[in-house]
Design a protein around this motif. Structure first.
Motif, PDB file in Angstrom:
ATOM      1  N   TRP A 184     -19.168 -14.611  18.977  1.00 35.04           N
ATOM      2  CA  TRP A 184     -18.167 -15.470  18.503  1.00 35.04           C
ATOM      3  C   TRP A 184     -16.908 -14.786  17.921  1.00 35.04           C
ATOM      4  O   TRP A 184     -16.772 -13.488  17.790  1.00 35.04           O
ATOM      5  N   GLN A 185     -16.069 -15.379  17.557  1.00 33.16           N
ATOM      6  CA  GLN A 185     -14.691 -14.544  17.092  1.00 33.16           C
ATOM      7  C   GLN A 185     -14.378 -15.182  15.677  1.00 33.16           C
ATOM      8  O   GLN A 185     -14.856 -16.570  15.260  1.00 33.16           O
ATOM      9  N   HIS A 186     -13.441 -14.783  14.903  1.00 36.97           N
ATOM     10  CA  HIS A 186     -13.096 -15.450  13.622  1.00 36.97           C
ATOM     11  C   HIS A 186     -11.869 -16.274  14.009  1.00 36.97           C
ATOM     12  O   HIS A 186     -11.116 -16.235  14.954  1.00 36.97           O
ATOM     13  N   SER A 187     -11.550 -17.062  13.133  1.00 34.81           N
ATOM     14  CA  SER A 187     -10.217 -18.095  12.951  1.00 34.81           C
ATOM     15  C   SER A 187      -9.653 -18.080  11.686  1.00 34.81           C
ATOM     16  O   SER A 187     -10.053 -17.691  10.593  1.00 34.81           O
ATOM     17  N   VAL A 188      -8.215 -18.086  11.645  1.00 33.27           N
ATOM     18  CA  VAL A 188      -7.580 -18.205  10.579  1.00 33.27           C
ATOM     19  C   VAL A 188      -7.161 -19.601  10.134  1.00 33.27           C
ATOM     20  O   VAL A 188      -6.810 -20.451  11.287  1.00 33.27           O
ATOM     21  N   VAL A 189      -7.485 -20.085   9.020  1.00 32.96           N
ATOM     22  CA  VAL A 189      -7.295 -21.382   8.808  1.00 32.96           C
ATOM     23  C   VAL A 189      -6.425 -21.655   7.539  1.00 32.96           C
ATOM     24  O   VAL A 189      -6.307 -20.953   6.575  1.00 32.96           O
ATOM     25  N   MET A 190      -5.356 -22.624   7.564  1.00 31.20           N
ATOM     26  CA  MET A 190      -4.185 -22.686   6.707  1.00 31.20           C
ATOM     27  C   MET A 190      -3.973 -24.130   6.669  1.00 31.20           C
ATOM     28  O   MET A 190      -4.249 -24.831   7.488  1.00 31.20           O
ATOM     29  N   PRO A 191      -3.349 -24.899   5.403  1.00 31.50           N
ATOM     30  CA  PRO A 191      -2.887 -26.060   5.496  1.00 31.50           C
ATOM     31  C   PRO A 191      -2.059 -26.331   6.386  1.00 31.50           C
ATOM     32  O   PRO A 191      -1.294 -25.671   6.967  1.00 31.50           O
ATOM     33  N   ALA A 192      -1.960 -27.562   6.945  1.00 28.73           N
ATOM     34  CA  ALA A 192      -0.753 -27.986   7.993  1.00 28.73           C
ATOM     35  C   ALA A 192       0.380 -27.628   7.785  1.00 28.73           C
ATOM     36  O   ALA A 192       1.231 -27.295   8.794  1.00 28.73           O
ATOM     37  N   GLY A 193       0.948 -27.625   6.468  1.00 25.89           N
ATOM     38  CA  GLY A 193       2.419 -27.220   6.182  1.00 25.89           C
ATOM     39  C   GLY A 193       2.738 -26.012   5.772  1.00 25.89           C
ATOM     40  O   GLY A 193       3.668 -25.513   5.675  1.00 25.89           O
ATOM     41  N   HIS A 194       1.678 -24.974   5.991  1.00 26.80           N
ATOM     42  CA  HIS A 194       1.868 -23.735   5.625  1.00 26.80           C
ATOM     43  C   HIS A 194       2.709 -22.772   6.720  1.00 26.80           C
ATOM     44  O   HIS A 194       2.595 -23.201   8.066  1.00 26.80           O
ATOM     45  N   ARG A 195       3.357 -21.618   6.347  1.00 27.03           N
ATOM     46  CA  ARG A 195       4.305 -21.123   7.208  1.00 27.03           C
ATOM     47  C   ARG A 195       3.415 -20.533   8.366  1.00 27.03           C
ATOM     48  O   ARG A 195       4.077 -20.581   9.676  1.00 27.03           O
ATOM     49  N   LEU A 196       2.299 -20.159   8.384  1.00 21.20           N
ATOM     50  CA  LEU A 196       1.754 -19.509   9.344  1.00 21.20           C
ATOM     51  C   LEU A 196       1.116 -20.645  10.583  1.00 21.20           C
ATOM     52  O   LEU A 196       0.807 -20.227  11.553  1.00 21.20           O
ATOM     53  N   ALA A 197       1.156 -21.820  10.031  1.00 18.52           N
ATOM     54  CA  ALA A 197       0.801 -22.734  10.796  1.00 18.52           C
ATOM     55  C   ALA A 197       2.011 -23.109  12.257  1.00 18.52           C
ATOM     56  O   ALA A 197       1.549 -23.650  12.845  1.00 18.52           O
ATOM     57  N   GLN A 198       3.002 -22.511  11.902  1.00 18.78           N
ATOM     58  CA  GLN A 198       4.017 -22.711  13.000  1.00 18.78           C
ATOM     59  C   GLN A 198       3.928 -21.455  13.726  1.00 18.78           C
ATOM     60  O   GLN A 198       4.614 -21.508  15.007  1.00 18.78           O
ATOM     61  N   LEU A 199       2.914 -20.652  13.806  1.00 20.10           N
ATOM     62  CA  LEU A 199       2.982 -19.501  14.444  1.00 20.10           C
ATOM     63  C   LEU A 199       1.792 -19.524  15.597  1.00 20.10           C
ATOM     64  O   LEU A 199       0.602 -20.131  14.979  1.00 20.10           O
ATOM     65  N   GLU A 200       1.832 -19.415  16.648  1.00 18.71           N
ATOM     66  CA  GLU A 200       0.799 -19.477  17.802  1.00 18.71           C
ATOM     67  C   GLU A 200      -0.114 -18.507  17.452  1.00 18.71           C
ATOM     68  O   GLU A 200      -1.215 -18.462  17.866  1.00 18.71           O
ATOM     69  N   LEU A 238      -1.792  -9.039  11.777  1.00 21.97           N
ATOM     70  CA  LEU A 238      -2.388  -8.467  10.625  1.00 21.97           C
ATOM     71  C   LEU A 238      -1.368  -8.365   9.592  1.00 21.97           C
ATOM     72  O   LEU A 238      -1.615  -8.528   8.682  1.00 21.97           O
ATOM     73  N   GLU A 239      -0.229  -8.218   9.958  1.00 21.94           N
ATOM     74  CA  GLU A 239       0.989  -7.949   9.194  1.00 21.94           C
ATOM     75  C   GLU A 239       1.226  -9.471   8.434  1.00 21.94           C
ATOM     76  O   GLU A 239       1.472  -9.500   7.354  1.00 21.94           O
ATOM     77  N   ASP A 240       1.242 -10.655   9.176  1.00 24.48           N
ATOM     78  CA  ASP A 240       1.422 -11.504   8.744  1.00 24.48           C
ATOM     79  C   ASP A 240       0.324 -12.014   7.671  1.00 24.48           C
ATOM     80  O   ASP A 240       0.710 -12.457   6.680  1.00 24.48           O
ATOM     81  N   LEU A 241      -0.948 -11.804   7.689  1.00 18.09           N
ATOM     82  CA  LEU A 241      -2.062 -12.019   7.034  1.00 18.09           C
ATOM     83  C   LEU A 241      -1.826 -11.188   5.675  1.00 18.09           C
ATOM     84  O   LEU A 241      -2.204 -11.647   4.601  1.00 18.09           O
ATOM     85  N   ALA A 242      -1.459 -10.022   5.928  1.00 18.53           N
ATOM     86  CA  ALA A 242      -1.294  -9.099   4.663  1.00 18.53           C
ATOM     87  C   ALA A 242      -0.480  -9.527   3.674  1.00 18.53           C
ATOM     88  O   ALA A 242      -0.521  -9.080   2.296  1.00 18.53           O
ATOM     89  N   LEU A 243       0.465 -10.403   4.047  1.00 11.95           N
ATOM     90  CA  LEU A 243       1.377 -10.914   3.054  1.00 11.95           C
ATOM     91  C   LEU A 243       1.009 -12.128   2.218  1.00 11.95           C
ATOM     92  O   LEU A 243       1.420 -12.708   1.399  1.00 11.95           O
ATOM     93  N   GLU A 244      -0.283 -12.593   2.582  1.00 12.29           N
ATOM     94  CA  GLU A 244      -0.967 -13.829   2.153  1.00 12.29           C
ATOM     95  C   GLU A 244      -2.175 -13.665   1.274  1.00 12.29           C
ATOM     96  O   GLU A 244      -2.920 -12.561   1.454  1.00 12.29           O
TER      97      GLU A 244
END
Length: 314
Positions: free
Chosen positions: A166-182, A186-192
């Motif tokens: 299995w692999q991990h998933s990243v989960v965020m609220p539907a309106g979060h900025r990362l939700a716009q990325l497909e 890691l750099e994106d996650l390091a800012l959150e």
């Protein structure tokens, strides 16, 4: 010498030589346990324990060998009981499973339901804990089967086989900025701010390793052992969640949370099944293992129980 003496010695070691606790666990008296152990030592002609006054301090060198023999004897006694149960009750009894929350909540319901349908006389007992606790429950024969991602391969007393990847998933609220990325980096996650598993659960070590390799420091604001708890705090806006993909697999589309696969960030994890080395496995235990994964078969498990389990890969 008798089985009561063996059981007293075995449990005294498990209770870290505390005879008061040993007596509580075995529902007997401390003086009775002390007397039985002394009688066994007298019969054997060696001290199993070194003492200071009446207190046990450590297991002696000959005591270590005695303890290994007792473990073998008690294991075979338990095997005899299982053999009797299987042939007298004809696929009836209790299947005890030790596992983590994620496996119990998201992976096991389907095979458990299949087992109950095929073996209606078999009851299920689920024991949840940290991976190391799962291993110990199988070793102590509290459970027939252990299922976890971490720790199981660290115990020589266990035979383990890979069950599924299995692999991990990243989960965020539907309106979060990362939700716009497909594809999240890691750099994106390091800012959150991040919400994820406790370090001993569900592949968290791979998450930490991935950030360390890129020389990034994740801001983990909350750790939990429960995927549902992680999702709850993500909904509250505490941070972005990193959890097992199985925990979001059945979430309805268009809901309040959005998930993205993170295998490209943290790699693949392997959940393993564990049995106590040398244990007698009842017919429905083999059947349940086969229901959990098409990679597992009675023949494979039987071979693994009699050889090096590390030979078997996904």
């Amino acid at each position: 010498m008798n089985l009561h003496q063996f059981r007293f010695v075995q449990e005294a070691v498990r209770q870290k030589l505390n005879l008061t606790e040993t007596a509580k666990v075995l529902f007997t008296s401390q003086p009775g346990i002390s007397k039985a152990i002394l009688e066994l030592e007298g019969e054997l002609g060696v001290d199993i324990f070194a003492r200071h006054g009446k207190r046990l301090r450590r297991v002696t060198e000959p005591g270590q060998q005695v303890l290994r023999s007792i473990e073998l004897i008690m294991r075979e006694v338990n095997n005899l009981k299982r053999i009797g149960d299987e042939f007298s009750k004809q696929d009836a009894g209790t299947l005890s499973i030790a596992t983590t929350h994620t496996q119990a909540r998201y992976f096991l319901p389907v095979p458990v339901a299949q087992l109950r349908k095929r073996f209606p006389k078999v009851n299920i007992s689920l024991h949840q804990g940290a991976p190391a606790q799962v291993a110990q429950m199988v070793i102590d024969e509290v459970a027939d089967i252990g299922l976890a991602t971490e720790a199981l391969t660290q115990f020589d007393e266990l035979v383990t086989l890979p069950c599924y990847e299995w692999q991990h998933s990243v989960v965020m609220p539907a309106g979060h900025r990362l939700a716009q990325l497909e594809r999240i980096s890691l750099e994106d996650l390091a800012l959150e701010p991040l919400v994820s598993y406790h370090p001993s659960f569900s592949g968290r070590s791979r998450v930490d390793q991935a950030f360390a390799t890129r020389r990034l420091k994740p801001n983990i604001v909350l750790e939990a052992i429960d995927a549902d708890v992680i999702k709850t705090y993500v909904r509250l806006g505490l941070g972005v969640g990193i959890l097992a993909e199985i925990a979001v697999r059945d979430d309805p589309p268009g809901g309040d949370l959005v998930s993205r696969p993170a295998g490209h960030l943290f790699g693949q994890n392997v959940t393993r099944i564990a049995f106590k080395r040398g244990a007698y496995l009842r017919n429905f235990v083999y059947a349940f293992a086969e229901m959990m994964s098409d990679r597992l078969s009675r023949a494979l498990i039987t071979r693994a129980m009699g050889s090096d389990p590390q030979e078997y890969q996904l």
